[in-house]
Design a protein around this motif. Structure first.
Motif, PDB file in Angstrom:
ATOM      1  N   GLU A  23       4.099  -2.050   1.697  1.00  0.00           N
ATOM      2  CA  GLU A  23       2.717  -1.655   1.392  1.00  0.00           C
ATOM      3  C   GLU A  23       2.450  -1.690  -0.110  1.00  0.00           C
ATOM      4  OE1 GLU A  23      -1.013  -0.834   2.871  1.00  0.00           O
ATOM      5  OE2 GLU A  23       0.820  -1.169   4.045  1.00  0.00           O
ATOM      6  N   ALA A  24       3.393  -1.182  -0.904  1.00  0.00           N
ATOM      7  CA  ALA A  24       3.185  -1.122  -2.356  1.00  0.00           C
ATOM      8  C   ALA A  24       3.166  -2.509  -2.994  1.00  0.00           C
ATOM      9  CB  ALA A  24       4.264  -0.265  -3.002  1.00  0.00           C
ATOM     10  N   GLU A  26       2.355  -5.397  -1.451  1.00  0.00           N
ATOM     11  CA  GLU A  26       1.371  -6.290  -0.846  1.00  0.00           C
ATOM     12  C   GLU A  26       0.333  -6.711  -1.886  1.00  0.00           C
ATOM     13  OE1 GLU A  26       0.407  -8.625   2.104  1.00  0.00           O
ATOM     14  OE2 GLU A  26       1.716  -6.963   2.635  1.00  0.00           O
ATOM     15  N   LYS A 297       4.458   3.975   4.747  1.00  0.00           N
ATOM     16  CA  LYS A 297       3.309   3.068   4.620  1.00  0.00           C
ATOM     17  C   LYS A 297       2.184   3.721   3.815  1.00  0.00           C
ATOM     18  CE  LYS A 297       0.544   0.002   7.558  1.00  0.00           C
ATOM     19  NZ  LYS A 297       0.302  -0.438   8.955  1.00  0.00           N
ATOM     20  N   ILE A 298       1.906   4.977   4.117  1.00  0.00           N
ATOM     21  CA  ILE A 298       0.850   5.696   3.385  1.00  0.00           C
ATOM     22  C   ILE A 298       1.273   5.936   1.941  1.00  0.00           C
ATOM     23  CG2 ILE A 298      -0.428   7.876   3.254  1.00  0.00           C
ATOM     24  CD1 ILE A 298      -0.157   7.976   6.363  1.00  0.00           C
ATOM     25  N   LYS A 301       0.910   2.776  -0.138  1.00  0.00           N
ATOM     26  CA  LYS A 301      -0.499   2.490  -0.453  1.00  0.00           C
ATOM     27  C   LYS A 301      -1.019   3.392  -1.566  1.00  0.00           C
ATOM     28  CE  LYS A 301      -3.765   4.318   1.881  1.00  0.00           C
ATOM     29  NZ  LYS A 301      -4.762   4.776   2.872  1.00  0.00           N
ATOM     30  N   LYS A 304       0.551   2.510  -4.989  1.00  0.00           N
ATOM     31  CA  LYS A 304      -0.037   1.296  -5.554  1.00  0.00           C
ATOM     32  C   LYS A 304      -1.413   1.583  -6.143  1.00  0.00           C
ATOM     33  CE  LYS A 304      -1.498  -1.962  -2.730  1.00  0.00           C
ATOM     34  NZ  LYS A 304      -1.492  -3.158  -1.840  1.00  0.00           N
ATOM     35  N   GLU A 305      -2.227   2.313  -5.405  1.00  0.00           N
ATOM     36  CA  GLU A 305      -3.574   2.637  -5.901  1.00  0.00           C
ATOM     37  C   GLU A 305      -3.516   3.463  -7.183  1.00  0.00           C
ATOM     38  OE1 GLU A 305      -5.738   2.691  -1.485  1.00  0.00           O
ATOM     39  OE2 GLU A 305      -5.210   4.563  -2.491  1.00  0.00           O
ATOM     40  N   TYR A 320      -1.515  11.133  -0.410  1.00  0.00           N
ATOM     41  CA  TYR A 320      -0.499  10.799   0.607  1.00  0.00           C
ATOM     42  C   TYR A 320      -0.321  11.952   1.595  1.00  0.00           C
ATOM     43  CZ  TYR A 320       4.452  11.458   1.984  1.00  0.00           C
ATOM     44  OH  TYR A 320       5.609  11.774   2.645  1.00  0.00           O
ATOM     45  N   GLU A 323      -3.570  12.390   3.847  1.00  0.00           N
ATOM     46  CA  GLU A 323      -3.753  11.355   4.876  1.00  0.00           C
ATOM     47  C   GLU A 323      -2.700  11.465   5.974  1.00  0.00           C
ATOM     48  OE1 GLU A 323      -4.073   6.480   5.303  1.00  0.00           O
ATOM     49  OE2 GLU A 323      -4.289   7.414   3.332  1.00  0.00           O
TER      50      GLU A 323
END
Length: 393
Positions: A23-24, A26, A297-298, A301, A304-305, A320, A323
């Motif tokens: 995820e990070a 991607e 996965k969370i 993400k 990365k953001e 994180y 969510e």
């Protein structure tokens, strides 16, 4: 000493770590390094049972290389060994996966997304700067010591997590010992049904499983509180010589699984705690591939953001926790509640419970779903109205 600068450092190459790395990385916008201490993936013994939703959520097709066996249901036996609850999954299959093949698939995807992946590379130590952020992690890679300087760390390094113990100080963190044999030529009635057995004489504080794999091979294991799990597996096989006396032992392994629910703090400064390290396992079943990989996965993400927005701080990374807890956190809490209640029941109570519960009820209890529905049903039963139902509500 060589230095490596990365945006996101993922520690651990299990389901959580590899999902985080995919995820990070991607899109290739941030640099990601995944370090795994083992010399090969999936060293920890695992029953390898997953739902179809697990592979779907990971974006993995159920290929022959990854899926050992397709599962249509389970038989959960009461302590008396006679009464059982039959669980049928209906249109949604379950699988026994080849966990190593699954993790290898995820590792390849992470690398193709742009992440670096170092196997046989344990994280040895870390350094905290004056603001409390971790700015250095010492990694050993094939005899060379490398200082990694990350912006964000996602710690998915299991029950003995370096960050879990030395940075987060997990309070109330509890594990249960497990062990498993992999045997050839064991006898099972239906190779597409799982077998689960409970009771104080079978697996006190846990359960024993017989999970059919491919070509007459089974995994037989147990998780047990307060005693060596191996003793109870051996005892069960001796009591069932007709099924296990002519088998060939292919593997044996032991490990531990967290059963105390999520740790309270999972984000601190620039570090995110994930997977077994954070207690992200469904307590009643000990299943963690799905819940851990979704945490990773969370986390990937969110990390990365935060890097792209140049906002790496504790407040930003708390997204994180928020969510994940909206769905998985509640499931883990509810399953833990069910576990604590069921642990207090006697074998006689469990024998009676097997006559009352349906397969759907067992799935709901085990997975922390619709607990109130099960409790409402038990409220109508004179024995369980007080012992079980009120505690679940």
């Amino acid at each position: 000493m060589r230095e490596e600068r990365v945006d996101v450092l993922v520690i651990g190459g299990g389901p959580a770590g590899l999902a985080a790395g995919i995820e990070a990385s991607e899109g290739g916008e941030v640099s990601v390094l995944i370090v795994e201490k083992g010399l090969k993936l999936a060293e920890k013994p695992c029953a390898e049972a997953v739902s179809a939703a697990t592979l779907s959520d990971l974006g993995v097709k159920p290929s022959p290389r990854i899926v050992r066996n397709r599962i249509k249901g389970a038989l959960v036996y009461a302590p008396n060994g006679k009464d059982y609850v039959e669980i049928r999954r209906g249109p949604e299959e379950g699988y026994i996966v080849n966990k190593r093949a699954l993790l290898e698939h995820l590792a390849i995807r992470a690398r193709r997304s742009g992440a670096l992946f170092w196997i046989g590379s344990p994280a040895l130590n870390f350094r905290v700067n004056e603001k409390g952020f971790v700015n250095e992690v010492l990694v050993s890679r094939r005899g060379e010591r490398i200082v990694v300087r990350p912006k964000v760390i996602i710690a998915c390094d299991g029950i003995g997590s370096m960050f879990g113990r030395g940075f987060f100080k997990r309070r109330g963190y509890e594990v249960i010992p497990t062990a498993q044999y992999v045997l050839a030529d064991a006898k099972v009635e239906d190779e597409h049904m799982l077998e689960i057995r409970v009771g104080r004489n079978v697996a006190p504080g846990g359960y024993l499983w017989v999970f059919p794999r491919e070509e007459g091979i089974v995994g037989i294991g147990a998780g047990v509180k307060g005693a060596p799990a191996k003793e109870f597996i051996d005892k069960f096989m001796k009591e069932n010589r007709d099924r296990f006396s002519n088998t060939t032992e292919l593997e044996y392994g032991a490990s531990a699984v967290p059963i105390s629910g999520q740790v309270e703090t999972r984000v601190k400064r620039n570090v995110i705690l994930c997977g077994d390290a954070a207690g992200q396992v469904i307590p009643l079943t000990g299943g963690g591939i799905h819940s851990a990989s979704m945490a990773g996965k969370i986390a990937g993400k969110v990390a990365k953001e935060a890097v792209l927005e140049n906002e790496v701080n504790e407040h930003r990374l708390q997204a994180y926790v928020k969510e994940y807890d909206e769905y998985w956190g509640n499931r883990i809490r509810q399953s833990l509640k069910a576990l604590k209640v069921i642990e207090r029941l006697s074998d006689e109570d469990l024998n009676e419970l097997a006559k009352v519960l349906s397969g759907e009820d067992v799935i709901n209890l085990a997975n922390g779903l619709n607990i109130s529905k099960v409790a409402s049903k038990l409220m109508r039963h004179p024995l369980f109205a007080v012992k079980l139902a009120k505690a679940l509500l």
